[in-house]
Design a protein around this motif. Sequence first.
Motif, PDB file in Angstrom:
ATOM      1  N   LYS A  13       0.844  -1.192   0.000  1.00  0.00           N
ATOM      2  CA  LYS A  13       0.000   0.000   0.000  1.00  0.00           C
ATOM      3  C   LYS A  13       0.883   1.247   0.000  1.00  0.00           C
ATOM      4  CE  LYS A  13      -3.284   2.297   3.181  1.00  0.00           C
ATOM      5  NZ  LYS A  13      -3.176   3.508   2.435  1.00  0.00           N
ATOM      6  N   GLY A  14       0.412   2.307  -0.667  1.00  0.00           N
ATOM      7  CA  GLY A  14       1.086   3.580  -0.533  1.00  0.00           C
ATOM      8  C   GLY A  14       1.612   4.217  -1.796  1.00  0.00           C
ATOM      9  N   LYS A  15       1.445   3.601  -2.941  1.00  0.00           N
ATOM     10  CA  LYS A  15       1.993   4.155  -4.183  1.00  0.00           C
ATOM     11  C   LYS A  15       1.271   5.442  -4.587  1.00  0.00           C
ATOM     12  CE  LYS A  15       1.225   0.057  -5.844  1.00  0.00           C
ATOM     13  NZ  LYS A  15       1.030  -0.710  -4.600  1.00  0.00           N
ATOM     14  N   GLY A  21       1.104  12.828  -2.001  1.00  0.00           N
ATOM     15  CA  GLY A  21       1.916  13.598  -1.053  1.00  0.00           C
ATOM     16  C   GLY A  21       2.933  14.471  -1.771  1.00  0.00           C
ATOM     17  N   LEU A  22       3.570  13.935  -2.802  1.00  0.00           N
ATOM     18  CA  LEU A  22       4.519  14.716  -3.592  1.00  0.00           C
ATOM     19  C   LEU A  22       3.798  15.849  -4.327  1.00  0.00           C
ATOM     20  CD1 LEU A  22       7.419  15.122  -4.541  1.00  0.00           C
ATOM     21  CD2 LEU A  22       6.951  13.487  -6.378  1.00  0.00           C
ATOM     22  N   ALA A  23       2.587  15.568  -4.812  1.00  0.00           N
ATOM     23  CA  ALA A  23       1.793  16.603  -5.486  1.00  0.00           C
ATOM     24  C   ALA A  23       1.488  17.759  -4.535  1.00  0.00           C
ATOM     25  CB  ALA A  23       0.491  16.004  -6.023  1.00  0.00           C
ATOM     26  N   MET A 151       7.147  -0.544  -3.026  1.00  0.00           N
ATOM     27  CA  MET A 151       6.365  -0.691  -1.803  1.00  0.00           C
ATOM     28  C   MET A 151       6.145  -2.191  -1.607  1.00  0.00           C
ATOM     29  SD  MET A 151       5.848   2.490  -1.216  1.00  0.00           S
ATOM     30  CE  MET A 151       5.402   4.082  -1.873  1.00  0.00           C
ATOM     31  N   LYS A 152       6.645  -2.712  -0.506  1.00  0.00           N
ATOM     32  CA  LYS A 152       6.564  -4.150  -0.256  1.00  0.00           C
ATOM     33  C   LYS A 152       5.628  -4.412   0.915  1.00  0.00           C
ATOM     34  CE  LYS A 152       9.369  -8.125   0.937  1.00  0.00           C
ATOM     35  NZ  LYS A 152      10.680  -8.568   1.422  1.00  0.00           N
ATOM     36  N   GLY A 167     -10.783   7.860   3.097  1.00  0.00           N
ATOM     37  CA  GLY A 167      -9.763   8.748   3.654  1.00  0.00           C
ATOM     38  C   GLY A 167      -8.459   8.042   3.978  1.00  0.00           C
ATOM     39  N   ILE A 168      -8.469   6.724   3.969  1.00  0.00           N
ATOM     40  CA  ILE A 168      -7.248   5.952   4.229  1.00  0.00           C
ATOM     41  C   ILE A 168      -6.869   5.147   2.973  1.00  0.00           C
ATOM     42  CG2 ILE A 168      -6.128   4.211   5.684  1.00  0.00           C
ATOM     43  CD1 ILE A 168      -6.880   6.832   7.168  1.00  0.00           C
ATOM     44  N   GLU A 169      -7.779   4.322   2.485  1.00  0.00           N
ATOM     45  CA  GLU A 169      -7.512   3.539   1.267  1.00  0.00           C
ATOM     46  C   GLU A 169      -8.143   4.156   0.026  1.00  0.00           C
ATOM     47  OE1 GLU A 169      -6.343   1.137   4.468  1.00  0.00           O
ATOM     48  OE2 GLU A 169      -8.450   1.600   4.168  1.00  0.00           O
ATOM     49  N   PHE A 170      -9.163   4.972   0.220  1.00  0.00           N
ATOM     50  CA  PHE A 170      -9.791   5.600  -0.958  1.00  0.00           C
ATOM     51  C   PHE A 170     -10.323   6.969  -0.596  1.00  0.00           C
ATOM     52  CE2 PHE A 170     -13.384   3.515   1.015  1.00  0.00           C
ATOM     53  CZ  PHE A 170     -14.462   4.327   0.765  1.00  0.00           C
TER      54      PHE A 170
END
Length: 170
Positions: A13-15, A21-23, A151-152, A167-170
Amino acid sequence: MEGYIHVYTGNGKGKTTASVGLAVRAALAGKKVFIGQFIKGMEYSELHITEYLPQIKIQQFGRDCFIRNAPTEEDIKLARKGLKKCEEILEKGEYDLIILDELNIALYFNLFSIDEVVDILNKRNKNIEVVITGRYAPKEIIDLADLVTEMKEIKHYYNEGVEARKGIEF
């Protein structure tokens, strides 16, 4: 300033979260950001980012998440239309950061070819920073990239039956 190509891949998770976040970081530094989401057509919380950060534009190039089924002709048409739009944006240079979210998944499902994507990336305005996300990043994309993060998954609460949470996964 030369722009680099980042790839966020792997089964963890997190891609997309990392790319968003970079945006946000780029937008807060005064940069313009375009996020093109391949495959996705569902209501994800990040679609509301433009209400808070108008220098970020986000567009989806999918109907829903067909990952459990085979893509339809409509899915292919939407993905190809999205790729064409991203090609135009990458050539113009009006954005500082362009995120091609789930592009690797679109490639995995053969919605367009790796050669098309590599050609588009090679023709891009070289000042643009590009982020490509999604599992199954092909070797050609990894070779082209300047930065690759995998991401592993070590442990995930999905395996305990926890559903995706807004808000966490979607």
